[in-house]
Design an enzyme around this catalytic site. Structure first.
Site, PDB file in Angstrom:
ATOM      1  N   HIS A 239       0.658  -1.641   0.059  1.00 39.86           N
ATOM      2  CA  HIS A 239      -0.118  -0.139   0.005  1.00 39.86           C
ATOM      3  C   HIS A 239       0.858   1.129   0.015  1.00 39.86           C
ATOM      4  CE1 HIS A 239       0.781   1.093   4.384  1.00 39.86           C
ATOM      5  NE2 HIS A 239       0.650  -0.407   4.316  1.00 39.86           N
ATOM      6  N   ALA A 240       0.321   2.449   0.083  1.00 38.16           N
ATOM      7  CA  ALA A 240       1.369   3.830  -0.329  1.00 38.16           C
ATOM      8  C   ALA A 240       2.543   3.689   0.363  1.00 38.16           C
ATOM      9  CB  ALA A 240       0.462   5.003   0.620  1.00 38.16           C
TER      10      ALA A 240
END
Length: 87
Positions: A15-16
């Site tokens: 994810h980010a």
């Protein structure tokens, strides 16, 4: 060209935050670097590209590099993925 396959260890995948660490590490190398999941291949130096793969924990990905420091780049990124991004 140098290729290695690695299993994403951390629960949430790329994810980010972990993807940002991954991209920062990839940008330390001169080689062209790609991440491949199933049949899709994206530029490992592109946040949108890496996020678009939707890589979750337990997914197997291939890291591919081509250039003067290709083996060092792939080995370094594989170690980062194996570490679980310190999560």
């Amino acid at each position: 060209m140098f290729v290695k396959e690695v299993m994403v260890q951390n629960q949430v995948g790329l994810h980010a935050r972990p993807a940002t660490f991954f991209i920062q590490k990839a940008n330390e190398f001169k080689s062209s670097i790609w991440v491949e999941k199933e049949e899709r291949r994206v530029n490992a130096k592109s946040l949108l590209g890496v996020l678009s793969l939707g890589i979750v924990g337990g997914t197997s990905i291939r890291i591919i590099a081509d250039g003067s420091d290709e083996q060092e780049a792939v080995d370094s990124l594989v170690e980062l993925v194996k570490s679980g991004f310190a999560e």
